[in-house]
Design an enzyme around this catalytic site. Structure first.
Site: not given
Length: 156
Positions: A78, A80, A109
């Site tokens: 991801h 993040e 996240c």
């Protein structure tokens, strides 16, 4: 030094443009800042050495998964987590940083962002009912939604 609205829009536009670098069907882009300075930019991407979504097709689409279900089974990272890993690799602290991201962070996240020290998250689109919003709030992370029309109506 708090962000002004012009900076918020500028950083959100930069985060959105990071999406263009992603090969994933779920394009997410992010920018981390502190005191008006960009610390890092990232997007969701397939890990080095991995074939796009295991066998060349999207696991989430294949099994009709949406709303954050089974996100741990895809081989991409991801945006993040990518930004946190990139900063860790370079020795950049994210303590009191601000995140600009086009889609609200997933629950996993959110926990990483909190532990990394982010104090504010700007986002443009909701995701999975924004289930991590209570987690952010209980950890004193400020959330602010920025409307997509506002982001793209301004030329910076």
């Amino acid at each position: 030094m708090p962000e002004n609205r012009e900076q918020t829009i500028k950083y959100m536009q930069i985060a959105c443009k990071q999406c263009d670098k992603s090969h994933c069907g779920w394009k997410i882009g992010a920018v981390a800042t502190r005191q008006g300075k960009i610390l890092a930019k990232s997007f969701n991407e397939t890990l080095k050495g991995e074939k796009y979504c295991q066998d060349g097709q999207c696991y989430r689409k294949k099994y009709n998964l949406s709303g954050g279900k089974e996100i741990e089974k895809v081989c991409s990272i991801h945006a993040e987590q990518n930004i946190i890993a990139s900063c860790a690799k370079k020795g950049i602290s994210l303590h009191n940083a601000t995140l600009y991201i086009n889609v609200f962070p997933c629950y996993i996240c959110a926990k990483s962002l909190i532990q990394a020290g982010f104090k504010k998250v700007y986002y443009m689109q909701d995701y999975a009912g924004n289930e991590a919003s209570t987690l952010f709030k209980s950890n004193n992370v400020i959330l602010e939604k920025v409307e997509e029309g506002e982001v793209w109506s301004q030329k910076l």
